[in-house]
Design a protein around this motif. Structure first.
Motif, PDB file in Angstrom:
ATOM      1  N   ALA A 179       0.508  -1.526   0.150  1.00  0.00           N
ATOM      2  CA  ALA A 179      -0.362  -0.251  -0.206  1.00  0.00           C
ATOM      3  C   ALA A 179       0.629   1.544   0.067  1.00  0.00           C
ATOM      4  N   TYR A 180       2.191   1.425   0.078  1.00  0.00           N
ATOM      5  CA  TYR A 180       2.620   2.583   0.741  1.00  0.00           C
ATOM      6  C   TYR A 180       3.663   2.278  -0.622  1.00  0.00           C
ATOM      7  N   ASP A 181       4.320   3.792  -0.716  1.00  0.00           N
ATOM      8  CA  ASP A 181       4.301   4.198  -2.199  1.00  0.00           C
ATOM      9  C   ASP A 181       6.098   4.407  -2.059  1.00  0.00           C
ATOM     10  N   TYR A 182       6.064   5.309  -0.863  1.00  0.00           N
ATOM     11  CA  TYR A 182       7.238   6.126  -0.703  1.00  0.00           C
ATOM     12  C   TYR A 182       7.821   5.032   0.491  1.00  0.00           C
ATOM     13  N   TRP A 183       9.322   5.225   0.798  1.00  0.00           N
ATOM     14  CA  TRP A 183       9.769   4.990   2.166  1.00  0.00           C
ATOM     15  C   TRP A 183      11.317   5.607   2.151  1.00  0.00           C
ATOM     16  N   GLY A 184      11.623   5.402   3.724  1.00  0.00           N
ATOM     17  CA  GLY A 184      12.772   6.340   4.145  1.00  0.00           C
ATOM     18  C   GLY A 184      14.202   4.910   3.579  1.00  0.00           C
ATOM     19  N   GLN A 185      14.885   5.030   3.832  1.00  0.00           N
ATOM     20  CA  GLN A 185      16.408   4.407   3.724  1.00  0.00           C
ATOM     21  C   GLN A 185      16.349   3.941   5.161  1.00  0.00           C
ATOM     22  N   GLY A 186      15.729   3.914   6.361  1.00  0.00           N
ATOM     23  CA  GLY A 186      15.782   3.203   7.125  1.00  0.00           C
ATOM     24  C   GLY A 186      17.160   2.894   8.350  1.00  0.00           C
ATOM     25  N   THR A 187      16.751   2.929   9.323  1.00  0.00           N
ATOM     26  CA  THR A 187      17.404   3.283  11.084  1.00  0.00           C
ATOM     27  C   THR A 187      17.574   2.319  11.505  1.00  0.00           C
ATOM     28  N   GLN A 188      18.679   1.923  11.958  1.00  0.00           N
ATOM     29  CA  GLN A 188      19.207   0.480  12.760  1.00  0.00           C
ATOM     30  C   GLN A 188      18.741   1.147  14.433  1.00  0.00           C
ATOM     31  N   VAL A 189      17.946  -0.059  14.433  1.00  0.00           N
ATOM     32  CA  VAL A 189      18.136  -0.065  16.333  1.00  0.00           C
ATOM     33  C   VAL A 189      18.510  -1.192  16.606  1.00  0.00           C
ATOM     34  N   THR A 190      19.985  -1.376  17.633  1.00  0.00           N
ATOM     35  CA  THR A 190      20.464  -2.285  18.180  1.00  0.00           C
ATOM     36  C   THR A 190      19.551  -2.690  19.991  1.00  0.00           C
ATOM     37  N   VAL A 191      19.199  -3.763  20.378  1.00  0.00           N
ATOM     38  CA  VAL A 191      18.747  -4.029  21.997  1.00  0.00           C
ATOM     39  C   VAL A 191      19.524  -3.870  22.370  1.00  0.00           C
ATOM     40  N   SER A 192      20.693  -4.720  23.372  1.00  0.00           N
ATOM     41  CA  SER A 192      21.371  -5.396  23.894  1.00  0.00           C
ATOM     42  C   SER A 192      20.989  -5.597  25.472  1.00  0.00           C
ATOM     43  N   THR A 193      21.186  -7.109  25.313  1.00  0.00           N
ATOM     44  CA  THR A 193      20.938  -7.267  26.390  1.00  0.00           C
ATOM     45  C   THR A 193      21.928  -7.313  27.724  1.00  0.00           C
TER      46      THR A 193
END
Length: 127
Positions: free
Chosen positions: A113-127
């Motif tokens: 449904a989505y025409d436009y996308w960003g480049q993404g951003t990394q989320v890293t969750v550490s223990t």
């Protein structure tokens, strides 16, 4: 034409919180805006979104209670607040927009449904 730029990702300890932003250039007010994420080796999944005025919001059921989506149309920006982060939240988070929604009161779950996308951003969750 719309360009989307995500920001706010990074390394967070488990149990912490994070706020992601998605800034849009071009026309913003009528856009349906959503967040998807993609963990390594997995498909891209819908996690939440907002219709153009924020009156309709949808969240992935398994994440309800930990996510809050908001938008400020005066700043052409959408936000994703995440709390109680877990290592399984580690992924690239993408902002997506539907420039001409069929139903302005709906928030589709499908990435088609989505025409436009960003480049993404990394989320890293550490223990």
């Amino acid at each position: 034409q719309v360009q989307l730029v995500e920001s706010g990702g990074g390394l967070v300890q488990a149990g912490g919180s994070l706020r992601l932003s998605c800034a849009a250039s071009g026309r913003f007010n009528w856009l349906t805006m959503t967040w998807f994420r993609q963990a390594r080796g997995k498909g891209r999944e819908f996690i939440g979104g907002s219709n153009w005025n924020g009156a309709t919001k949808r969240y992935l059921d398994s994440l309800k209670g930990r996510l809050t989506i908001s938008r400020d149309n005066t700043k052409n920006t959408m936000y994703l607040q995440m709390t109680s982060l877990k290592p399984e939240d580690t992924a690239v988070y993408y902002c997506a927009a539907d420039l001409n929604p069929t139903d302005r009161d709906d928030v589709p779950l499908s990435r088609d449904a989505y025409d436009y996308w960003g480049q993404g951003t990394q989320v890293t969750v550490s223990t």
